[in-house]
Design an enzyme around this catalytic site. Structure first.
Site, mmCIF file in Angstrom:
data_model
loop_
_atom_site.group_PDB
_atom_site.id
_atom_site.type_symbol
_atom_site.label_atom_id
_atom_site.label_comp_id
_atom_site.label_asym_id
_atom_site.label_seq_id
_atom_site.Cartn_x
_atom_site.Cartn_y
_atom_site.Cartn_z
ATOM 1 C CE LYS A 175 -4.040 1.498 4.750
ATOM 2 N NZ LYS A 175 -3.369 0.853 5.900
ATOM 3 C CG ASP A 229 -7.125 -0.237 4.321
ATOM 4 O OD1 ASP A 229 -6.804 -0.614 5.459
ATOM 5 O OD2 ASP A 229 -6.369 -0.335 3.335
ATOM 6 C CE LYS A 276 -3.750 -2.439 2.365
ATOM 7 N NZ LYS A 276 -4.644 -2.490 3.541
ATOM 8 C CB ALA A 311 -0.822 -8.541 10.219
ATOM 9 C CD GLU A 357 4.965 0.817 2.668
ATOM 10 O OE1 GLU A 357 5.589 1.778 2.190
ATOM 11 O OE2 GLU A 357 5.212 -0.364 2.388
ATOM 12 N NE ARG A 405 2.493 -1.894 9.357
ATOM 13 C CZ ARG A 405 2.849 -2.513 8.242
ATOM 14 N NH1 ARG A 405 4.091 -2.958 8.101
ATOM 15 N NH2 ARG A 405 1.991 -2.688 7.256
#
Length: 289
Positions: free
Chosen positions: A146, A199, A61, A95, A236, A210
């Protein structure tokens, strides 16, 4: 994986290897789950081992720095495959919760319905329900942007702002995501679904996310280096905010939250000034256009 999922025991039929050729050779599905900015370099080494008809599945992503390409576009270029062979999986997929077999859903997006159906059937379990979609652009942008909005949400949370502020960030964050998506040819309906709103809500509201966690460290006044040391995971949005900003500017799309997150992360702007800047923008009609 004792660092990230210390209590998880993998099924007996799952094996691990550090040999890319061993993992990829002959595989019908090649699942790519590396930090987005390392994808091109990794694929340059791995592409020769990919079967000529294998389906490449992207779990990443992000938007590539410099090229402003989506991950599926990077796969097409770096692996030398057709876009029809690439399938994207996106959605609210934290996850640890999936590893704990808690009920969840995801989106499998691709332009070849045979391949999306193959991936859908391959990853479906009693606790994970995959839906198919042909809007690759929308699903990838929803997943990438996002992360940036979750950084903003984390910053705001650590600064002590309440539910009004956080609801504003999510809804206006979704608005700027949809604006960029429509400019790039995405279906606006995608952003109301799992790969968009779903999401975004998970990444903003969950302490497992994260990017939100990284943003909280920044909101407490820590430096980028301190936040990275504390989180120890890839956020990310920290790098993608640069490429998403560039992509938006190239298409004449306003993304004010993304702009301020980039300034906090890469120009050292005080988050309090970023908030003032956002709130003092010229008032406009509420719109996703």
């Amino acid at each position: 994986n004792p660092e990230y999922l210390p209590h998880l025991v993998l099924p007996e039929h799952v094996t691990a290897t550090t040999d890319a050729a061993e993992a990829i050779t002959g595989a019908e599905l090649v699942v790519l789950a590396v930090p987005s900015q390392t994808l091109r370099a990794n694929l340059a080494e791995w592409a020769g081992h990919v079967h000529p008809d294998a389906t490449l599945v992207s779990l990443m992503k992000g938007i590539e720095l410099g090229t402003t390409k989506r991950m599926s576009e990077v796969i097409v270029e770096a692996a030398g495959v057709s876009a029809q062979r690439v399938v994207v999986v996106s959605g609210p997929n934290l996850a640890p919760e999936i590893a704990a077999e808690q009920p969840a859903a995801t989106v499998v997006a691709g332009t070849d319905s045979r391949r999306t159906a193959l991936v859908q059937s391959s990853i479906r379990t009693p606790y994970l329900r995959p839906y198919t979609n042909d809007d690759v652009i929308g699903c990838e942008l929803g997943g990438a942007v996002k992360n940036v909005i979750a950084l903003a949400y984390g910053i705001a949370t650590a600064m002590g702002f309440g539910d009004n502020t956080r609801a504003m960030l999510m809804t206006r964050g979704l608005a700027e995501t949809a604006r960029l998506g429509v400019a790039l040819g995405a279906d606006p309906i995608t952003f109301a679904g799992l790969a968009g709103m779903g999401d975004l809500v998970a990444s903003c509201s969950s302490p497992l996310a994260r990017n939100r966690t990284f943003g909280e460290h920044l909101g407490r006044g820590e430096t980028m280096e301190q936040a990275q040391t504390a989180t120890r995971q890839t956020a990310e949005g920290v790098k993608s905010c640069l490429s998403i900003r560039d992509l938006a500017r190239a298409h004449g799309v306003e993304m004010p939250i993304t702009e301020q997150v980039e300034r906090i992360c890469h120009e050292g702007m005080d988050p309090r000034i970023a908030v003032d800047t956002l709130m003092s923008r010229t008032a406009k009609p509420e719109s996703y256009e």
